[in-house]
Design an enzyme around this catalytic site. Structure first.
Site, PDB file in Angstrom:
ATOM      1  N   LYS A 111      10.035   7.405 -10.479  1.00  0.00           N
ATOM      2  CA  LYS A 111      10.234   7.139 -11.898  1.00  0.00           C
ATOM      3  C   LYS A 111      10.624   5.702 -12.191  1.00  0.00           C
ATOM      4  CE  LYS A 111      10.856  11.897 -13.208  1.00  0.00           C
ATOM      5  NZ  LYS A 111      10.993  12.772 -12.028  1.00  0.00           N
TER       6      LYS A 111
HETATM    7  C1  LIG Z   1      10.225  13.819 -11.789  1.00  0.00           C
HETATM    8  C2  LIG Z   1       9.922  14.196 -10.399  1.00  0.00           C
HETATM    9  C3  LIG Z   1       8.842  15.022 -10.074  1.00  0.00           C
HETATM   10  C4  LIG Z   1       7.965  15.644 -11.135  1.00  0.00           C
HETATM   11  O1  LIG Z   1       7.199  14.713 -11.843  1.00  0.00           O
HETATM   12  P1  LIG Z   1       6.525  15.115 -13.241  1.00  0.00           P
HETATM   13  O2  LIG Z   1       5.938  13.870 -13.774  1.00  0.00           O
HETATM   14  O3  LIG Z   1       7.652  15.638 -14.091  1.00  0.00           O
HETATM   15  O4  LIG Z   1       5.521  16.166 -12.955  1.00  0.00           O
HETATM   16  C5  LIG Z   1       8.591  15.278  -8.735  1.00  0.00           C
HETATM   17  N1  LIG Z   1       9.368  14.775  -7.766  1.00  0.00           N
HETATM   18  C6  LIG Z   1      10.426  13.984  -8.042  1.00  0.00           C
HETATM   19  C7  LIG Z   1      11.263  13.477  -6.925  1.00  0.00           C
HETATM   20  C8  LIG Z   1      10.730  13.657  -9.365  1.00  0.00           C
HETATM   21  O5  LIG Z   1      11.780  12.874  -9.633  1.00  0.00           O
END
Ligand SMILES: *Cc1c(COP(=O)(O)O)cnc(C)c1O
Length: 457
Positions: A111
């Site tokens: 993210k």
């Molecule tokens: C947010 C997240 C996900 C899921 O991603 P999405 O875009 O919500 O589908 C998977 N793995 C980790 C470690 C995350 O932080």
């Protein structure tokens, strides 16, 4: 580029509207009115670029009315200057599989890649328009840390993060709650992630409230995040470049990361299948394998960032499947809200052209971490293990890339269960353990949360 809402495609928005609002007033999600794929020779011109240069080429057409290309180039370079590897992401081999490591940013999850850029987009905007904004975001653990790291200390904005109390790992929590900047507010909601997400949606939909505080959002529905995430699909494809289309396995919760892969495909990247990998909160697996898009109760798992039963970004895919008909999409969304929606065969066939899915339960996830460590002496985080396990369960043997979404040190419990040891934080983050945490616990009560926000600003 013109944008519309999935629930009303008669009204146009600019990128700036889309970025600052996050969610459309009608409750829909913003999408471009038209996506023009890169031509073959244009793709050829992208293939040898550095990550940052590639990012500029892919992102610029979506935001051209917001800033000049030179400004974008300098914001990209600023955003990724603090990543712990040279080209933002890294690709490693796991036998026949490729693993695309996306966790080398400041808060150890993919993210950061979108959020660091968004933080600088806000700053860019606020330097021109002095109006103070309040960003409110729900997190299942990783978004919050990434948002706070990207926004802490920035002028003219506050950031409020709602996380489900006691349902995220201590490392995840610390990465959000140790910051002393006065524009950072952490709220632990007595509920689950979907409750947090619903509170944020309700605040957005309360026009009086959201206007009064000049509310903005950076959840994974924010289109700016999607375009920033599409970049690494291109990067991986060009690095691996073996003449074959690639499939990507994506540990999935809110359907944001994998939707970025779908966007890359729409932009002309030779993507074969997008593999939706879920934990036992498997609404998306049930939907894609058999059309069942009914919500069940969220269960806690060892992959908390995927403990979600409402995949917000799925609406963007449904809009496409419904031939960009916003009336029908709106209808479908109200059925989803009543929990009565089943995907019909015709629509499901369309979805299956691009997506397949698989699910791993907690035990399988732990076993996968162990198996990978035994076989390759590599420790992967449990979310990544779900992505790898999905490929194995589906029996796919080649041309697959698994997105590695978090650093294993963020989820010590699952790693310990698998291999009886834990992973350390990268040295540059050791300070996290010594800092004091700051957060407030609130009930799952819209009025209480609104009151807290009002009193804090
Ligand atoms: C947010 C997240 C996900 C899921 O991603 P999405 O875009 O919500 O589908 C998977 N793995 C980790 C470690 C995350 O932080």
């Amino acid at each position: 580029m013109n944008y519309i809402s999935t629930r009303n495609n008669h009204k146009n928005f600019t990128f700036k509207d889309v970025f600052l609002k996050g969610l459309a007033d009608d409750g829909g999600l913003f999408v471009p009115q038209l996506i023009k794929p890169f031509k073959k020779e244009e793709l050829g011109n992208l293939k040898n670029l550095s990550y940052n240069d590639l990012a500029a080429e892919i992102i610029y057409p979506f935001i051209g009315d917001f800033m000049s290309k030179n400004d974008l180039i300098s914001l990209i370079s600023k955003s990724y200057s603090n990543f712990r590897c040279d080209d933002v992401v890294k690709i490693i081999d796991l036998g026949n599989l490729k693993v695309l490591e996306l966790f080398h940013g400041p808060t150890l999850a993919f993210k950061d890649i979108a959020m660091q850029l968004i933080g600088n987009f806000y700053q860019y905007h606020l330097e021109r328009d002095q109006k103070k904004i309040n960003i409110i975001v729900a997190t299942s653990g990783d978004t919050g840390a990434a948002a706070i790291d990207a926004l802490k200390g920035k002028n003219n904005l506050n950031v409020f993060v709602l996380h489900p109390s006691n349902k995220i790992s201590p490392v995840q929590r610390k990465l959000m709650t140790i910051h002393e900047e006065s524009n950072v507010f952490n709220i632990a909601v007595e509920g689950n992630f979907d409750d947090c997400q619903n509170l944020v949606k309700a605040m957005f939909n309360d026009e009086k409230f959201s206007k009064a505080i000049n509310m903005s959002g950076v959840n994974s529905i924010n289109w700016a995040r999607i375009i920033a995430q599409a970049v690494y699909y291109f990067y991986a494809y060009f690095k691996i470049r073996n003449g074959q289309p690639l499939s990507f396995s994506v540990p999935t919760g809110n359907f944001g990361d994998i939707y970025a892969g779908y966007l890359a495909k729409k932009l002309g990247l030779p993507v074969d299948k997008l593999i939706v990998a879920t934990n036992k909160n498997d609404i998306l697996h049930r939907a894609i394998s058999g059309g069942d898009y009914t919500q069940k109760k969220v269960e806690e798992t060892n992959t908390p960032s995927m403990d979600i039963q409402m995949a917000s970004n799925f609406e963007r895919l449904l809009y496409d499947v419904k031939n960009c008909n916003s009336e029908i999409t709106k209808d479908v969304m109200s059925k989803i809200k009543d929990n009565t929606y089943k995907i019909d065969k015709n629509d499901l066939d369309k979805i299956k052209k691009n997506f397949i899915s698989e699910m791993l339960d907690e035990k399988e996830t732990v076993e996968m971490i162990k198996q990978i460590n035994d076989e390759y002496q590599i420790v992967v985080d449990p979310h990544t293990a779900v992505g790898i396990g999905a490929v194995k369960k589906l029996g796919l043997k080649k041309n697959c890339v698994v997105l590695s979404t978090a650093h294993p040190c963020k989820f010590p419990k699952a790693i310990e269960d698998a291999i009886s040891k834990t992973e350390n934080l990268p040295n540059s983050l050791n300070y996290v353990n010594d800092r004091k945490e700051k957060f407030d616990v609130l009930p799952n009560d819209l009025e209480k949360v609104k009151e807290y926000v009002m009193n804090s600003i």
